[in-house]
Scaffold this motif. Sequence first.
Motif, mmCIF file in Angstrom:
data_model
loop_
_atom_site.group_PDB
_atom_site.id
_atom_site.type_symbol
_atom_site.label_atom_id
_atom_site.label_comp_id
_atom_site.label_asym_id
_atom_site.label_seq_id
_atom_site.Cartn_x
_atom_site.Cartn_y
_atom_site.Cartn_z
ATOM 1 N N TYR A 94 0.593 -1.374 0.355
ATOM 2 C CA TYR A 94 0.068 -0.181 -0.096
ATOM 3 C C TYR A 94 1.397 1.396 0.000
ATOM 4 C CZ TYR A 94 -4.755 -2.665 1.129
ATOM 5 O OH TYR A 94 -5.778 -2.681 1.018
ATOM 6 N N PRO A 95 0.296 1.920 -0.269
ATOM 7 C CA PRO A 95 1.923 3.397 -0.847
ATOM 8 C C PRO A 95 1.614 4.606 0.676
ATOM 9 C CG PRO A 95 0.208 3.443 -2.824
ATOM 10 C CD PRO A 95 0.182 1.672 -1.932
ATOM 11 N N LEU A 96 0.288 4.111 1.051
ATOM 12 C CA LEU A 96 -0.935 4.895 2.555
ATOM 13 C C LEU A 96 0.977 4.095 3.824
ATOM 14 C CD1 LEU A 96 -2.095 6.450 3.939
ATOM 15 C CD2 LEU A 96 -3.379 5.014 4.022
ATOM 16 N N VAL A 97 1.282 3.048 2.903
ATOM 17 C CA VAL A 97 2.115 2.472 4.260
ATOM 18 C C VAL A 97 3.537 3.213 4.514
ATOM 19 C CG1 VAL A 97 3.631 0.707 4.952
ATOM 20 C CG2 VAL A 97 1.405 0.141 4.535
ATOM 21 N N ASP A 98 4.163 3.355 3.352
ATOM 22 C CA ASP A 98 5.304 3.900 2.922
ATOM 23 C C ASP A 98 5.147 5.307 3.191
ATOM 24 O OD1 ASP A 98 6.923 2.184 1.917
ATOM 25 O OD2 ASP A 98 6.143 2.162 0.102
ATOM 26 N N GLN A 99 3.831 6.381 2.850
ATOM 27 C CA GLN A 99 3.065 7.941 3.459
ATOM 28 C C GLN A 99 3.984 7.211 4.883
ATOM 29 O OE1 GLN A 99 -0.193 7.740 0.782
ATOM 30 N NE2 GLN A 99 1.045 8.718 -0.714
ATOM 31 N N LEU A 100 2.448 6.727 5.223
ATOM 32 C CA LEU A 100 3.339 6.879 6.686
ATOM 33 C C LEU A 100 4.026 6.952 7.597
ATOM 34 C CD1 LEU A 100 -0.939 4.874 7.271
ATOM 35 C CD2 LEU A 100 -0.062 7.800 8.315
ATOM 36 N N GLY A 101 5.109 6.035 7.046
ATOM 37 C CA GLY A 101 6.657 5.776 7.407
ATOM 38 C C GLY A 101 7.147 7.276 7.194
ATOM 39 N N ALA A 102 6.859 7.372 6.445
ATOM 40 C CA ALA A 102 8.270 8.499 6.370
ATOM 41 C C ALA A 102 7.488 10.026 6.972
ATOM 42 C CB ALA A 102 7.609 9.544 4.713
ATOM 43 N N VAL A 103 6.387 10.525 7.007
ATOM 44 C CA VAL A 103 6.042 10.446 7.862
ATOM 45 C C VAL A 103 6.393 10.756 9.481
ATOM 46 C CG1 VAL A 103 3.834 11.454 9.513
ATOM 47 C CG2 VAL A 103 4.171 11.673 6.926
ATOM 48 N N LEU A 104 6.331 9.287 10.202
ATOM 49 C CA LEU A 104 6.579 8.737 11.479
ATOM 50 C C LEU A 104 8.076 9.177 11.102
ATOM 51 C CD1 LEU A 104 3.640 6.248 12.091
ATOM 52 C CD2 LEU A 104 3.870 8.273 12.696
ATOM 53 N N GLY A 105 8.831 8.993 10.189
ATOM 54 C CA GLY A 105 10.685 8.769 10.022
ATOM 55 C C GLY A 105 10.454 7.266 9.963
ATOM 56 N N LEU A 106 10.095 6.772 9.289
ATOM 57 C CA LEU A 106 10.304 5.449 9.263
ATOM 58 C C LEU A 106 11.523 5.559 8.142
ATOM 59 C CD1 LEU A 106 7.195 3.890 10.358
ATOM 60 C CD2 LEU A 106 9.201 3.886 11.920
ATOM 61 N N THR A 107 12.561 4.663 7.978
ATOM 62 C CA THR A 107 13.252 4.644 7.099
ATOM 63 C C THR A 107 12.653 3.048 6.408
ATOM 64 O OG1 THR A 107 14.278 2.489 8.178
ATOM 65 C CG2 THR A 107 15.604 4.287 8.431
ATOM 66 N N THR A 108 12.828 2.041 5.194
ATOM 67 C CA THR A 108 12.335 0.839 4.620
ATOM 68 C C THR A 108 12.088 0.106 5.144
ATOM 69 O OG1 THR A 108 12.709 2.427 2.617
ATOM 70 C CG2 THR A 108 11.865 0.206 2.611
ATOM 71 N N ALA A 109 13.916 0.027 6.024
ATOM 72 C CA ALA A 109 13.610 -1.560 6.899
ATOM 73 C C ALA A 109 13.160 -1.376 7.857
ATOM 74 C CB ALA A 109 15.147 -1.484 7.173
ATOM 75 N N GLU A 110 12.682 -0.116 8.164
ATOM 76 C CA GLU A 110 12.008 -0.498 9.819
ATOM 77 C C GLU A 110 10.019 -0.869 9.421
ATOM 78 O OE1 GLU A 110 13.548 2.935 12.804
ATOM 79 O OE2 GLU A 110 12.961 3.775 10.709
ATOM 80 N N ILE A 111 10.136 0.120 7.748
ATOM 81 C CA ILE A 111 8.655 -0.289 7.781
ATOM 82 C C ILE A 111 8.955 -1.885 6.951
ATOM 83 C CG2 ILE A 111 7.510 -0.633 5.838
ATOM 84 C CD1 ILE A 111 8.218 2.389 5.640
ATOM 85 N N ASP A 112 9.404 -2.146 6.672
ATOM 86 C CA ASP A 112 9.265 -3.781 6.201
ATOM 87 C C ASP A 112 9.530 -4.393 7.572
ATOM 88 O OD1 ASP A 112 9.487 -3.110 3.798
ATOM 89 O OD2 ASP A 112 12.107 -3.584 3.107
ATOM 90 N N SER A 113 10.452 -4.218 8.568
ATOM 91 C CA SER A 113 10.209 -4.987 10.307
ATOM 92 C C SER A 113 9.128 -5.535 10.427
ATOM 93 C CB SER A 113 11.288 -4.571 10.880
ATOM 94 O OG SER A 113 10.781 -2.810 11.713
#
Length: 133
Positions: free
Chosen positions: A109-128
């Motif tokens: 979901y693009p929303l997952v990456d968007q939220l991750g960016a707003v929350l300051g999460l890296t791609t690796a953290e989102i993947d985790s």
Amino acid sequence: MQQIINIETNKIFYGQLDNELVGVEGYPYRLATQEEIDAWQAQQEQAKLNQVCLSRADFFEKLIELTGQDQTDVEAIVEQMPESTPEELKAKKIALNRVKNSLHFYRVYPLVDQLGAVLGLTTAEIDSIFGLD
């Protein structure tokens, strides 16, 4: 074993070619090129990634563990999305609907990456969050 491609279906598998039939009209197999193998592997990885999801409860639980943010916080973030154009308003409504109503959250979901960016999460953290580490 060799990586063979079925030229009719473009599916790659391990097997052994019948060298006497290679090149004969109607014989649908040949050795796969490295480029075809790489493309097929990327396609397989993307297909797997497309299926990676978490239940709503698990997604927010992992998000709380990682960031301290919960569903209410995420809804507030989405509410702050711009809505000055019809496209932005539509995107905001879709995002809010997903946050409030999705039974599952898919990693793609693009929303997952968007939220991750707003929350300051890296791609690796989102993947985790999705167990992809």
